[in-house]
Scaffold this active site. Structure first.
Site, PDB file in Angstrom:
ATOM      1  N   GLU A 135      76.993  37.626  44.485  1.00 25.67           N
ATOM      2  CA  GLU A 135      76.249  38.727  42.887  1.00 25.67           C
ATOM      3  C   GLU A 135      76.697  38.773  42.163  1.00 25.67           C
ATOM      4  OE1 GLU A 135      73.078  40.612  45.023  1.00 25.67           O
ATOM      5  OE2 GLU A 135      72.167  39.244  45.738  1.00 25.67           O
ATOM      6  N   ARG A 192      77.521  43.152  43.878  1.00 26.88           N
ATOM      7  CA  ARG A 192      77.874  43.038  41.916  1.00 26.88           C
ATOM      8  C   ARG A 192      79.287  42.859  41.711  1.00 26.88           C
ATOM      9  NH1 ARG A 192      71.692  44.758  42.687  1.00 26.88           N
ATOM     10  NH2 ARG A 192      70.702  43.952  43.708  1.00 26.88           N
ATOM     11  N   THR A 233      75.741  47.616  47.151  1.00 26.98           N
ATOM     12  CA  THR A 233      76.168  46.317  46.917  1.00 26.98           C
ATOM     13  C   THR A 233      76.618  46.408  45.574  1.00 26.98           C
ATOM     14  OG1 THR A 233      73.310  45.939  47.009  1.00 26.98           O
ATOM     15  CG2 THR A 233      74.192  45.309  48.519  1.00 26.98           C
ATOM     16  N   ASP A 255      56.327  48.889  45.357  1.00 30.26           N
ATOM     17  CA  ASP A 255      58.084  48.816  45.467  1.00 30.26           C
ATOM     18  C   ASP A 255      58.234  47.758  43.903  1.00 30.26           C
ATOM     19  OD1 ASP A 255      60.476  48.127  46.858  1.00 30.26           O
ATOM     20  OD2 ASP A 255      60.208  45.951  47.448  1.00 30.26           O
ATOM     21  N   CYS A 298      62.112  39.524  62.539  1.00 30.42           N
ATOM     22  CA  CYS A 298      62.622  38.411  62.662  1.00 30.42           C
ATOM     23  C   CYS A 298      62.922  37.600  60.756  1.00 30.42           C
ATOM     24  CB  CYS A 298      62.566  37.123  63.557  1.00 30.42           C
ATOM     25  SG  CYS A 298      62.966  37.868  65.011  1.00 30.42           S
ATOM     26  N   CYS A 355      63.993  37.040  57.210  1.00 28.99           N
ATOM     27  CA  CYS A 355      65.722  36.913  57.186  1.00 28.99           C
ATOM     28  C   CYS A 355      65.582  34.993  57.717  1.00 28.99           C
ATOM     29  CB  CYS A 355      66.396  37.415  58.445  1.00 28.99           C
ATOM     30  SG  CYS A 355      67.358  38.944  58.540  1.00 28.99           S
ATOM     31  N   MET A 373      73.987  39.135  62.175  1.00 26.53           N
ATOM     32  CA  MET A 373      73.309  39.340  62.814  1.00 26.53           C
ATOM     33  C   MET A 373      73.086  40.342  64.098  1.00 26.53           C
ATOM     34  SD  MET A 373      71.670  35.936  65.966  1.00 26.53           S
ATOM     35  CE  MET A 373      69.511  36.978  66.073  1.00 26.53           C
TER      36      MET A 373
END
EC number: 1.1.2.9
Length: 691
Positions: free
Chosen positions: A84, A136, A181, A322, A618, A621, A661
């Site tokens: 990104e 980023r 991030t 959101d 799960c 992802c 993971m």
């Protein structure tokens, strides 16, 4: 000490301090120094200039000659997750980040590596990143390169040697699942960084550091002391917009995310695209008696020297869906009603394009740029006119836009020549319903990703969405508040944009192309294949009198983790183009196409319970087995029979932990893993074409 926090009587302060401060966590606060204004031939800051326009004055590439663009060089980022980053180009060197916060320095003439710096983020921290282990980009200032690491450190690197100069842990609580991030910004001699983690219920803030010595001038809001009064009037005002009864949920508090993306432009303050996601998403769960919940989903202006509050404008009061405000802010000077106005342009996730007076935060106008049904518009005071049919509790809500939709973090650009803003828009269908059984940090089957710490307070897709996904590039007139042209793409989750004085718009796409359009009418001028889907934005710069366009490519992000629009999955790569470029494209690799899993015994009676367990641990992802295609992370419905038969060996201290993971030891039992296997196999059987 720069502190803007709220402290009041203990019985009221703790929830609000940890709630409203958290609101500042999702804060996309892009703070740019006037001293880092990009010279025309470089790309020195994240949004190109101190207004964040992503508009370059370079004009060598035009609609007439764009078809002559060719590859000059490419560089392998040696990564397999989402990329990104916006490359930064200073003094002939490109600085670009890869997943896991790894920094690469390249010679812009040749694309050769000068150095790499790996902050060695512990891979177990990957589970704390809601939306992939992305980064980023960096900030460059006075011989240092600054990067925020996924695990919450701010690192200063020698720009010449690639050696670490200093690092600082930015986290106020190491026991909470914070991440970074976003790209740091340098403003008035300070390095400023935000953080993320709202879905996990962490508290938001911004920190500022002395770039020379790693000392921290301040935190906004500061940690504070609940036994003391509020530290300023803005925090006291915010407290009145929250219901104290909803502030402590189980053992936790209301949380809000923040990611740095504000803008400073000789106005004496930093405009911060603020608090992203309130957590839980459900307004009734976090604030039962109502209230706007300041400063979530807001633009907030702060003094860059002190962090002092100046003004705010809340785009989505009492956010229930959101609708973060972390998307790019752009500062522009435009004429409205025959008068020049200093404004902020913003197209956040709620589907409306906003024009705000940046001198005082007053609302000017808002218009939906895609279909919306949560509101019919905004009144003259800048409040949304909400659709009452979306009221909770109990209603199924097919909200337009959905949480990942309309726009996301992908960059917008603005051309003062055309007077148009250029941004990716999309629809990623989702159905939400208030979860009556939700409690903070008490994961139950069927609660999306609650098994790794998400706190939504909503059921996600309790029935299938009815709308169709789309992705498009929109050119928008902020004066007339209307679309001028659009380009439809094959999928959502396309990259950000760049616009130049040559009247060319560049954008990468989910189906693995880099495109050039005429900025005036949207005519497609040129296309080049990429090694995989594109989610980042391109940049342009000049070297030795020649204009170049570069883009960092790597498919991923939350949507890109579980689905894809291209069959190419080449490792992360930087591609650089110029007129007359003759280099050969590097070889592309493709996804391995497997059949739906079969040949493993399972108990059909376990499928129902396995469904809830899969959703809880799960789904965001790996996607829905056999339904989604898989993207940055494989779809388990297309796994080998051996993998599914021995799923416990992957779930408990498995071989993919070094790739990020999670380890589900102590969180799932072997019996529960058997039921998850039953869901994977049963779903594969259900979608398998009948013979």
């Amino acid at each position: 000490m720069l502190t803007t926090t709220f402290a009041r009587k203990r019985e009221e302060s703790v929830p609000l301090r940890k709630g409203i401060q958290r609101a500042l966590l999702g804060l996309s606060c892009l703070v740019l120094s006037t001293t880092s204004f990009a010279a025309g031939g470089e790309w020195r800051t994240h949004g190109y200039d101190d207004a964040g326009t992503r508009y370059s004055p370079l004009a060598q590439i035009t609609p007439d000659n764009a078809k002559e663009l060719g590859l000059v060089w490419s560089y392998d980022l040696e990564s397999s997750r989402g990329v990104e980053a916006t490359p930064i180009v200073v003094d002939g060197v490109m600085y670009v980040t890869a997943p896991w916060s790894v920094v690469h320095a390249l010679d812009v003439r040749s694309g050769k590596r000068l150095w790499t710096y790996d902050p060695e983020v512990p891979r177990e921290k990957g589970k704390n990143a809601c939306c992939d282990v992305v980064n980023r980009g960096v900030a460059v200032h006075e011989g240092k390169v600054f990067v925020g690491s996924l695990d919450g450190r701010l690192v200063a690197i020698d720009a010449r040697t690639g050696k670490r100069v200093w690092e600082r842990n930015t986290l106020i609580d190491d026991d909470k699942p914070y991440t970074i991030t976003g790209a740091p910004r340098v403003i008035k001699g300070k390095v400023v960084i935000g953080n993320g983690g709202a879905e996990f219920g962490v508290r938001g803030y911004i920190t500022a550091y002395d770039p020379t010595a790693a000392s921290r001038p301040g935190v906004v809001p500061g940690p504070g002391d609940p036994s003391l009064p509020f530290e300023d009037a803005s925090m006291e005002a915010a407290a009145k917009t929250w219901d104290p009864a909803g502030q402590v949920l189980g053992s936790g508090r209301r949380r809000h995310g923040v990611e740095l993306d504000g803008l400073y432009r000789k106005a004496g303050f930093c405009c911060t695209s603020a608090p992203a996601t309130p957590s839980p998403w459900s307004h009734r769960k976090r604030s039962p008696a109502g209230g706007d919940n300041l400063y979530t989903a807001s633009i907030v202006a702060l003094r860059p020297d002190t962090g002092e509050y100046v003004w705010h404008y809340q785009q989505t009061p009492a956010d229930n869906w959101d609708y973060t405000s972390t998307q790019d802010l752009i500062l522009a000077d435009i004429e409205l009603g025959g008068k020049p106005r200093k404004v902020i342009l913003h197209a956040p996730k709620n589907g409306f394009f906003f024009v705000i007076d940046r001198t005082d935060g007053k609302f000017i106008s808002a218009q939906n740029f895609v279909p919306v049904n949560w509101a019919t518009g905004y009144d003259e005071n800048g409040r949304p006119i909400e659709n009452p049919e979306g009221a909770w509790p109990g209603h199924l809500s097919m909200r337009f836009p959905a949480p990942s939709a309309r726009t996301n973090w992908h960059s917008m650009s603005y051309s003062p020549q055309t007077g148009l803003a250029y941004f990716p828009a999309q629809n990623i269908p989702l159905v939400l319903q208030e979860d009556k059984n939700w409690s903070y940090n008490q994961a139950q089957p069927g609660q999306a990703m609650a098994g790794i710490g998400w706190n939504l307070g909503m059921l996600v897709n309790p029935r299938p969405p009815a709308s169709q996904p789309f992705g498009r590039l929109i050119a928008w007139d902020p004066v007339q508040q209307k679309e001028v042209w659009r380009k439809e793409h094959v999928s959502p989750w396309n990259g950000g944009t760049l616009v130049t004085a040559g009247n060319v718009v560049f954008q990468g796409t989910a189906d693995a192309r880099l495109l050039a359009f005429d900025a005036r009418d949207g005519k497609e001028l040129w296309s080049a294949p990429m090694g995989t889907g594109v989610i980042a934005a391109p940049v342009t710069y000049e070297v030795d009198g020649k204009q170049y366009v570069s883009i960092a490519v790597g498919w991923g992000g939350v949507y890109g983790n579980f689905t894809r629009a291209s069959e190419r999955r080449t490792p992360g790569t930087v591609y650089t183009f110029a007129l007359g470029g003759k280099a050969e494209m590097p070889a592309f690799t493709e996804y391995q196409l497997n059949n739906l899993v079969s040949g493993v015994d399972y108990n059909p009676d376990d499928v129902a319970e396995g469904t809830g367990l899969y959703v809880t641990n799960c789904v965001f992802c790996h996607g829905v087995p056999g339904v989604d295609k898989g993207g940055g992370i494989p779809n388990l419905g297309y796994s080998t029979a051996e993998t599914i038969a021995h799923l416990d060996q992957f779930v408990f201290k498995g071989p993919f932990m070094p790739r990020g993971m999670p380890d589900f030891t102590g969180k799932l039992t072997p019996e529960q893993v058997e039921k998850i296997k039953a869901f994977i196999l049963g779903t594969a059987d259900a979608v398998r074409p009948k013979k």
